[in-house]
Design a protein around this motif. Structure first.
Motif, PDB file in Angstrom:
ATOM      1  N   THR A 170       0.824  -1.205   0.000  1.00 27.98           N
ATOM      2  CA  THR A 170       0.000   0.000   0.000  1.00 27.98           C
ATOM      3  C   THR A 170       0.860   1.258   0.000  1.00 27.98           C
ATOM      4  OG1 THR A 170      -1.763  -1.159   1.199  1.00 27.98           O
ATOM      5  CG2 THR A 170      -1.805   1.250   1.227  1.00 27.98           C
ATOM      6  N   ILE A 171       1.884   1.288   0.856  1.00 32.85           N
ATOM      7  CA  ILE A 171       2.759   2.469   0.907  1.00 32.85           C
ATOM      8  C   ILE A 171       3.561   2.596  -0.380  1.00 32.85           C
ATOM      9  CG2 ILE A 171       4.652   3.563   2.169  1.00 32.85           C
ATOM     10  CD1 ILE A 171       3.670   2.195   4.679  1.00 32.85           C
ATOM     11  N   GLN A 172       3.933   1.477  -0.970  1.00 28.89           N
ATOM     12  CA  GLN A 172       4.691   1.508  -2.217  1.00 28.89           C
ATOM     13  C   GLN A 172       3.890   2.179  -3.338  1.00 28.89           C
ATOM     14  OE1 GLN A 172       5.347  -2.333  -3.913  1.00 28.89           O
ATOM     15  NE2 GLN A 172       6.976  -1.665  -5.281  1.00 28.89           N
ATOM     16  N   GLU A 177       4.508  10.038  -2.301  1.00 33.46           N
ATOM     17  CA  GLU A 177       5.539   9.758  -1.307  1.00 33.46           C
ATOM     18  C   GLU A 177       6.639   8.892  -1.938  1.00 33.46           C
ATOM     19  OE1 GLU A 177       5.960  10.968   1.526  1.00 33.46           O
ATOM     20  OE2 GLU A 177       4.050  11.908   1.976  1.00 33.46           O
ATOM     21  N   PRO A 178       7.482   9.490  -2.801  1.00 35.33           N
ATOM     22  CA  PRO A 178       8.493   8.675  -3.508  1.00 35.33           C
ATOM     23  C   PRO A 178       9.514   8.034  -2.580  1.00 35.33           C
ATOM     24  CG  PRO A 178       8.888  11.021  -3.856  1.00 35.33           C
ATOM     25  CD  PRO A 178       7.567  10.908  -3.173  1.00 35.33           C
ATOM     26  N   ILE A 179       9.884   8.725  -1.492  1.00 35.12           N
ATOM     27  CA  ILE A 179      10.891   8.177  -0.582  1.00 35.12           C
ATOM     28  C   ILE A 179      10.340   6.966   0.169  1.00 35.12           C
ATOM     29  CG2 ILE A 179      12.291   8.677   1.454  1.00 35.12           C
ATOM     30  CD1 ILE A 179      12.424  11.570   0.483  1.00 35.12           C
ATOM     31  N   SER A 184       9.591   1.029   0.896  1.00 35.62           N
ATOM     32  CA  SER A 184       8.671  -0.107   0.870  1.00 35.62           C
ATOM     33  C   SER A 184       9.034  -1.085  -0.244  1.00 35.62           C
ATOM     34  CB  SER A 184       7.234   0.391   0.691  1.00 35.62           C
ATOM     35  OG  SER A 184       6.855   1.230   1.758  1.00 35.62           O
ATOM     36  N   SER A 185       9.481  -0.560  -1.378  1.00 34.72           N
ATOM     37  CA  SER A 185       9.914  -1.450  -2.470  1.00 34.72           C
ATOM     38  C   SER A 185      11.112  -2.293  -2.048  1.00 34.72           C
ATOM     39  CB  SER A 185      10.261  -0.617  -3.709  1.00 34.72           C
ATOM     40  OG  SER A 185       9.155   0.113  -4.158  1.00 34.72           O
ATOM     41  N   ASP A 186      12.076  -1.662  -1.330  1.00 37.70           N
ATOM     42  CA  ASP A 186      13.227  -2.415  -0.832  1.00 37.70           C
ATOM     43  C   ASP A 186      12.791  -3.495   0.149  1.00 37.70           C
ATOM     44  OD1 ASP A 186      14.821  -0.785  -2.354  1.00 37.70           O
ATOM     45  OD2 ASP A 186      15.367   0.549  -0.700  1.00 37.70           O
ATOM     46  N   VAL A 187      11.824  -3.183   1.003  1.00 33.02           N
ATOM     47  CA  VAL A 187      11.328  -4.172   1.971  1.00 33.02           C
ATOM     48  C   VAL A 187      10.688  -5.351   1.244  1.00 33.02           C
ATOM     49  CG1 VAL A 187       9.669  -4.584   3.817  1.00 33.02           C
ATOM     50  CG2 VAL A 187      11.020  -2.491   3.817  1.00 33.02           C
TER      51      VAL A 187
END
Length: 276
Positions: A170-172, A177-179, A184-187
């Motif tokens: 969801t956050i991705q 919110e690009p940062i 989230s993508s890394d996670v």
């Protein structure tokens, strides 16, 4: 005032265009009412942070701008009008006015160029700039602010009953919110590769990273709430510290300027001494 949550114009007035994607994303998860509350909370938090930063940094910035204005007046108005009299009375002028003017112009161009480059990186390469700031200045206010927002969103999604993968997905997908989206993508990538995400939180506050590693702990929401209270104080302290050092720099800058102007005020006395 009557409000309709299905009216885009009213939503943009209440939430602002920046947080409409956040509202739309949460609307599909928890419904319109809760999504509006979450979006408004995020907006209020951002407004409070911005108001606090402006309150603390306005005074030192005005001092610095005033100092630069007086220097410009001294170099381009006062000193050129005094130089002919100095030459007539054969008084030493020290560094030539043209040299000082060139040095001042180079300094202004350097500062302006640095500001424009930073502004360009912020809008075009925000993630790279954020990583560099997090590496060289671990406790900078920007990092703490993003960590606070990350913790708030995770807490809201966790309270809605979403799983770890659903929370970070969801956050991705938050476009504004690009940062946080990159984190989230890394996670998610590390979860997919190794099932662990210990190294995915290097960009945010280490204290928050340690809390997020124990998401299954029964005290997890309370820990995030305590973290929010503590880091808000850290954020305020870091902003106040930046304002304090900026004010000290401005006072030092103005003190040198006053001493320089004082030397110019002694010009008539030097003329009388030379005549004697």
């Amino acid at each position: 005032m009557s409000m309709r949550l299905d009216d885009d114009e009213q939503l943009r007035f209440i939430v602002t265009n920046r947080w409409i994607p956040l509202y739309k994303r949460f609307e599909t998860i928890c419904g319109r009412g809760k999504a509006l509350i979450i979006a408004l909370r995020v907006r209020i938090r951002q407004a409070n942070e911005r108001s606090f930063i402006l309150q603390k940094m306005t005074y030192p910035c005005i001092l610095l701008l005033s100092g630069f204005s007086v220097i410009w007046l001294y170099l381009f108005v006062i000193r050129p009008s005094i130089d002919p009299s100095r030459q007539a009375f054969q008084l030493q002028t020290g560094i030539e006015t043209a040299t000082l003017q060139s040095m001042f112009i180079v300094l202004i161009l350097f500062l302006s160029g640095g500001f424009l480059v930073t502004l360009y990186l912020y809008h075009s390469h925000k993630n790279e700039l954020f990583k560099s700031m997090a590496h060289w200045f671990p406790n900078n206010p920007w990092r703490l602010k993003m960590s606070l927002r990350f913790a708030f969103l995770i807490l809201q999604l966790h309270n809605l009953g979403l799983s770890t993968r659903e929370i970070y997905t969801t956050i991705q997908n938050l476009e504004n919110e690009p940062i946080l989206s990159l984190i989230s993508s890394d996670v998610l990538q590390q979860i997919h590769v190794s099932g662990r995400f210990d190294d995915a939180f290097e960009q945010i506050d280490p204290a928050l990273g340690k809390i997020l590693l124990f998401e299954n702990h029964p005290d997890f929401p309370a820990r995030l709430e305590r973290y929010d209270l503590i880091v808000k104080k850290r954020f305020d302290r870091q902003v106040a510290r930046c304002a304090y050092f900026s004010t000290i720099l401005a006072y030092f800058f103005i003190s040198i300027l006053i001493l320089t102007l004082y030397q110019e005020m002694l010009f008539p006395l030097k003329v009388l001494q030379n005549l004697h």
